[in-house]
Motif scaffolding. Structure first.
Motif, short mmCIF file in Angstrom:
data_model
loop_
_atom_site.label_atom_id
_atom_site.label_comp_id
_atom_site.label_asym_id
_atom_site.label_seq_id
_atom_site.Cartn_x
_atom_site.Cartn_y
_atom_site.Cartn_z
N GLU C 198 0.83 -1.06 0.17
CA GLU C 198 0.10 -0.06 -0.05
C GLU C 198 0.84 1.35 -0.11
O GLU C 198 1.78 1.32 0.98
N THR C 199 0.56 2.15 -0.96
CA THR C 199 1.68 3.22 -1.22
C THR C 199 0.81 4.36 -0.47
O THR C 199 1.47 5.30 -0.12
N VAL C 200 -0.36 4.53 -0.42
CA VAL C 200 -0.90 5.72 0.05
C VAL C 200 -2.33 5.39 0.22
O VAL C 200 -3.10 4.32 -0.03
N ALA C 201 -2.72 6.21 1.17
CA ALA C 201 -4.46 5.81 1.69
C ALA C 201 -5.49 6.06 0.38
O ALA C 201 -5.29 6.82 -0.61
N ALA C 202 -6.51 5.30 0.60
CA ALA C 202 -7.48 5.58 -0.65
C ALA C 202 -8.28 7.02 -0.67
O ALA C 202 -8.06 7.73 0.22
N GLY C 203 -8.21 7.35 -2.09
CA GLY C 203 -8.82 8.50 -2.16
C GLY C 203 -7.81 9.80 -2.43
O GLY C 203 -8.13 10.90 -2.81
N ASP C 204 -6.48 9.41 -2.30
CA ASP C 204 -5.34 10.24 -2.75
C ASP C 204 -5.52 10.76 -4.01
O ASP C 204 -5.16 12.25 -4.15
N THR C 205 -5.38 10.25 -4.75
CA THR C 205 -5.37 10.36 -6.24
C THR C 205 -6.70 11.31 -6.60
O THR C 205 -6.45 12.35 -7.56
N ALA C 206 -7.81 10.82 -6.08
CA ALA C 206 -8.80 11.64 -6.40
C ALA C 206 -8.61 13.22 -5.67
O ALA C 206 -9.18 14.28 -6.42
N ALA C 207 -8.30 13.48 -4.63
CA ALA C 207 -7.76 14.74 -3.89
C ALA C 207 -6.87 15.41 -4.91
O ALA C 207 -7.17 16.59 -5.05
N ARG C 208 -5.81 14.91 -5.35
CA ARG C 208 -4.94 15.68 -6.00
C ARG C 208 -5.04 15.84 -7.49
O ARG C 208 -4.69 16.85 -8.20
N TYR C 209 -5.95 14.99 -8.18
CA TYR C 209 -6.16 14.99 -9.72
C TYR C 209 -7.75 14.99 -10.01
O TYR C 209 -8.09 15.22 -11.21
N GLY C 210 -8.48 14.68 -9.11
CA GLY C 210 -9.95 14.61 -9.45
C GLY C 210 -10.76 15.55 -9.06
O GLY C 210 -11.98 15.71 -9.42
N ARG C 211 -10.51 16.74 -8.81
CA ARG C 211 -11.22 17.79 -8.39
C ARG C 211 -11.03 19.13 -9.13
O ARG C 211 -10.84 20.23 -8.72
N ASN C 212 -10.44 18.90 -10.46
CA ASN C 212 -10.13 20.11 -11.20
C ASN C 212 -9.00 20.93 -10.53
O ASN C 212 -8.62 22.09 -10.59
N LEU C 213 -8.20 19.90 -9.98
CA LEU C 213 -6.72 20.37 -9.52
C LEU C 213 -5.64 19.32 -9.99
O LEU C 213 -6.16 18.20 -10.56
N ARG C 214 -4.61 19.69 -9.85
CA ARG C 214 -3.39 18.88 -10.33
C ARG C 214 -2.29 19.33 -9.56
O ARG C 214 -2.04 20.68 -9.19
N PRO C 215 -1.39 18.60 -9.15
CA PRO C 215 0.05 18.83 -8.34
C PRO C 215 0.82 19.82 -9.07
O PRO C 215 0.62 20.07 -10.45
N PHE C 216 1.16 20.78 -8.26
CA PHE C 216 2.27 21.80 -9.06
C PHE C 216 3.22 21.05 -9.82
O PHE C 216 3.68 20.34 -9.24
N ARG C 217 3.17 21.59 -11.12
CA ARG C 217 4.33 21.05 -11.68
C ARG C 217 5.69 20.82 -11.29
O ARG C 217 6.21 21.85 -10.86
N GLY C 218 6.23 19.47 -11.14
CA GLY C 218 7.41 19.72 -10.73
C GLY C 218 7.79 19.73 -9.25
O GLY C 218 8.76 19.77 -8.69
N SER C 219 6.79 19.59 -8.37
CA SER C 219 6.61 19.62 -7.14
C SER C 219 6.43 18.02 -6.42
O SER C 219 6.16 17.01 -7.13
N ALA C 220 6.73 17.97 -5.17
CA ALA C 220 6.65 16.72 -4.64
C ALA C 220 5.10 16.20 -4.56
O ALA C 220 4.84 15.01 -4.27
#
Lengths: 364, 364, 364, 364
Positions: C198-220
């Motif tokens: 297990e790498t991360v809790a469920a829902g992590d990807t939805a929070a990062r990518y699934g709400r019209n947001l995306r991780p700041f490019r080149g960031s952790a």
């Protein structure tokens, strides 16, 4: 957004007291760098472009003479670049030819070398006279002939040299004001030598990228930046293409026969900020009026005629340079006896990416 | 995913009863079109490609002789298209040369016209012999010379004619199996005439789109489909480019000198489903092994040499056609005396769009 | 391209001799893997799609019963994947539901884990029943609830597990036939463990990518593949969106209210080869006929009604799966009493990239 | 490019005569709008950005007070837009907060309506206080809550209204200087009514485009511009996403936890010229220095801390606004007791398209 401003309204009889209180408020806010939008809104969001740039034409002969005189006074070494800036009369002190672009006439005398550097600014060179000097890009020479277009894109090393026995003059077109506006200028000289070491024979890039071919991806044949490989568009090619187009169809009522220079990597404009094109008006042909948001710099390559720009008229002769500011109506006319051929460049590449480009074409 | 299947396990001593009950269950399900995945999974999701296609080489001379004999037996009118299909020995009955592509040798005799039609399938023609017959695309002729590449993309009208006094033979490459696989074939003939009316002189498209120029957007100079304007890549141009590349650098260890044909509209492959390239191996040069998922058809344009494909060796001579199935290792070698020049096409264009393309290069 | 073939013509009275000579020629060519196009052209380039696939409907209840019976007979370990293939009656022996797609019903029993692997094939899972089992992608769980859509794209590690006390059944949709067609299958198991750590809790990807947001490019904050980050589309969200759309406007005459699942990285289809959508027909609403080249698999999520496919009629009930082959006309009708809600997936993503997609809509 | 200019050299002892002759030449050229590049080159092509903009912070409390006082003095009708411009101290008279962007604090009092218009300028609104006023886009309301982000993109109709019983204040961010720079401003008011007629209930666009769904292409469900459909990014969503990211991983050393707002149509920035993001610094966390070419405006959403900008230090408190000019080093620090949450916007969207964006991160 237009008409009487609230401030003016407040300044009317009866509004005086409010006006005074507003002025007092403004005075209090000012040290905090807070300002009332309602006093300036009409100037911030215009109903249509109102460029400060003006239509203007630079005749070639006097500019050339000044350039040669300057060449005699000051060495290339001293000048780094021996260039006369074509500054728009409406943009004094900015070194800009349109709001976003710079243009200059550059001279390079026999035996001279302009040292190698690179910068964020994108540049194009359009040859006005002379034959055989070169621009080298990342160490590959483009041998320049009259009316050739040569690019020195963003952050690619370039130097120039003239090993012929005659002076060479070209028009420089750069996006200097754009890079300045975005506070994104970087530049550096190549350390240790005036010129980049020659990396490959002239014509190599044209052979690899300029004939509807590209190096096999991931192979040793890849040599240039994938997104902007090509940098030399010879007159011999574009002029012949214009001739073919002119032979095979009717001119566009607002443009004449018009071809854009294309980046073979993506089919788009030649550089991220600058688009360039050529057009040909058949003898006696006059275009209908057209406006576009991209202020454009034109060079007369061939023929004579007239340009009517925002109501002002200019006579056109070979090698003259003229500028059409944003949203000024342009009508062109070729003299009765010969075709009129023009080269033009503008910031249309940037404007389209930013969702800002618009044009208007006069109805018949 | 590999090794013993559950079915085999069940068939072992002790598993017999379960096996029988499973078989009974399968028999019940079958009429409902339900089947057990666990019996076939190992064949559905392979650990690496296992193409049915086989390496094969078609010598030109005998194929040419058959084609001419067929030409004498049956008229172009009867045949519509006088073509010998190069069918892969591993794909009998499919008319396919690789899993996704079709190849054939087409003959057109002096005085013949192949009627105008269009279809969903993308096609390329690579000239094997003859000089001066034409393919017309939307009424513009491409005059075909040996080793020219001519495209007839998806849904563009095309016809062929031979007004010379000698037979013309070219290789057809199409994505017929791909379009069949996706059940997306549409085709129609031009009504009323065998040939499309001539719309413009030959060379017009090359002048407008083929020299790193394109018609000014929205102007009368736009004439061809924006996304796929170009259709003629002359041998004279690509061969010269290969020569320049070969002169200026070392060959790629796995490819030799290799250039891809590019669509000037976007810098990508020549058609949505098909990519094409040429390569040159210096005299005596041998490539290291390389595998790729795109099964590829090659034509020997110049020279002699050898191809080792998945361990089988083929001698190469001019105008031979050979096929390298997906993921079979390819090693090429030019004979000591002369350069080896090849033309190749594959479904790499499709595979890259679908996220399927992979390659492997043998380490030194 | 249609009508009498030259071969038939030759076989007529008078043509007999030619026919015999042709047959002799064919016999000579065959060993060289050369075949006459004119004998088969009519079947290679069709004037319109003629899919071998047939319309078909799989009722849920009997399929479910077979699946549970199979579950009792054979362990998940033995089966690797306990799945019943929905094989198209027109494509026997292919494990395909349309020419390019595979569909199956997968069962996972309480306490089971399906081992972690990855493959070139793109897969989607659409939950039919059960609540709380998971699919883990690269070690992040998507907790699956009825009618959720979960993706396991090309070459991303995935495993499944059911820690609930009830069986879980979902529909698998994969591009197995497409990858097989292109000979581009690769697969491997995760070494050492049945499940990815297990790498991360469920829902992590939805929070990062699934709400019209995306991780700041080149960031952790960047954690997932940029081009395909999202893999869980919950029923609660898409069903509510459909309800809103249905409340605010009229249904499309040919589709009803229809929303496609989108890849937030580019706004396109969910995977490179597969597009998926949902639609809602108001109670009593009947669509006009529509044909499209993408053969489509549908699941009835809610309601009852009828589908008329290429002239054949099927009654629809909850959780039934049915297939509409390419270019077969589809008319849908919701029963008078309730809305009809469908989920569908097809190869439209691939077809659009390859320039093959077409549709036709019946006029009013 | 830096150091002593040729002009300066010429002006040295011994160079005097040349200098005088140059000056005479310049005087002759000036009326022709020709100028010597070598006198100004060092200022045109800078080795690194030297922005005129300065770091600055606007405390919320005093700005708010001025805004309310202005609100009492002048009606919304008179003011059209009751906004205090945050003008950069280094850019006096420009109404600009960075070289390319504008920022202002807008007040809308209970019962007020700001009339409907549209313009070329892209705008964002970031809510500072108040709850329940709306921005309507093409007749669809976005009900605004604290720290929501609302867009009014290029040429989309918009109006604002406050039907609550409390004042509403938000930060406006626009690309006014950019559009002015490119001379591409167009604007118009909606004729006949202050507000656009309501076209659909609030939330409709979010349901259609904001949940990783999009209307089926070519269906009646398509309602908004395809390239820029979404305009409301609620605080509730982005704040929760930041919380999840902060819970699941380590902060980026130079950014903290950072998420960008994304356009679901293409995965890119929210508007063609403007990018926006949020970040969270854990309590006590301090970032390493970072420079970027995009001058950025920040709002403190939550917490306290410090910003060190180009060597100047600013204390941060909730709702303060501060500006980081291009290429100034930024270090941020959250106070020990609580997380620091920031909203930021910049011209990075434009710079990346134009090939100008660069950043630098301080090494550990």
């Amino acid at each position: 957004m237009d008409g009487t401003t609230p401030a003016q309204a407040a300044a009317r009889p009866g509004g005086g007291d409010t006006r005074a209180r507003l002025e007092a408020l403004y005075a209090e806010m000012r040290p905090l760098h807070l300002f009332p939008l309602w006093e300036v809104l009409a100037n911030l969001v215009l109903p249509a472009p109102r460029p400060a740039a003006e239509p203007h034409l630079w005749s070639y002969a006097p500019a050339r003479e000044f350039l040669l005189r300057a060449g005699a006074l000051i060495s290339a070494e001293q000048a780094e670049r021996r260039v006369l800036i074509l500054e728009n009369p409406g943009l004094p002190g900015t070194s800009a030819v349109t709001s976003s672009l710079y243009a200059g006439l550059q001279l390079i005398l026999p035996g001279e070398v302009a040292p190698c550097h690179r910068h964020t600014q994108c540049a194009l060179r359009f040859v006005m006279e002379g034959d055989g000097a070169y621009t080298a890009l990342d160490g590959e020479k483009a041998v320049m002939r009259p009316f050739d277009l040569v690019l020195t894109p963003n952050w690619q090393w370039h130097d120039h040299g003239n090993a012929t026995d005659r002076p060479m003059i070209w028009l420089d077109g750069l996006d200097i004001p754009t890079v300045r506006f975005f506070d994104a200028s970087f530049a550096e000289r190549l350390a240790g030598a005036p010129a980049h070491p020659e990396t490959v024979a002239a014509g190599d890039t044209a052979a690899r990228y300029g004939r509807n071919l590209r190096p096999f991806r991931g192979s040793a044949a890849e040599r240039r930046p994938r997104d902007l490989p090509l940098f030399h568009y010879p007159y011999a090619e574009w002029r012949d293409s214009l001739a073919v187009v002119a032979r095979h169809g009717a001119p566009d009522p607002h443009l004449g026969h018009a071809l854009e220079f294309a980046n073979p990597a993506d089919g788009g404009p030649v550089m991220p900020t600058i688009a360039a094109h050529v057009r040909l008006l058949p003898a006696g042909f006059a275009t209908r009026g057209r406006r576009a948001t991209d202020g454009t710099v034109f060079v007369v390559v061939e023929g004579r005629g007239r340009a009517r720009i925002g109501g002002r008229e200019f006579a056109l002769a070979e090698r003259d340079t003229f500028v059409v500011p944003a949203w000024q109506e342009l009508e062109l006319e070729a003299e009765a006896a010969a075709e009129l051929v023009l080269f033009g460049f503008s910031d249309r590449a940037a404007q389209e990416k930013l969702g800002l480009f618009r044009e208007w074409r006069a109805p018949p």
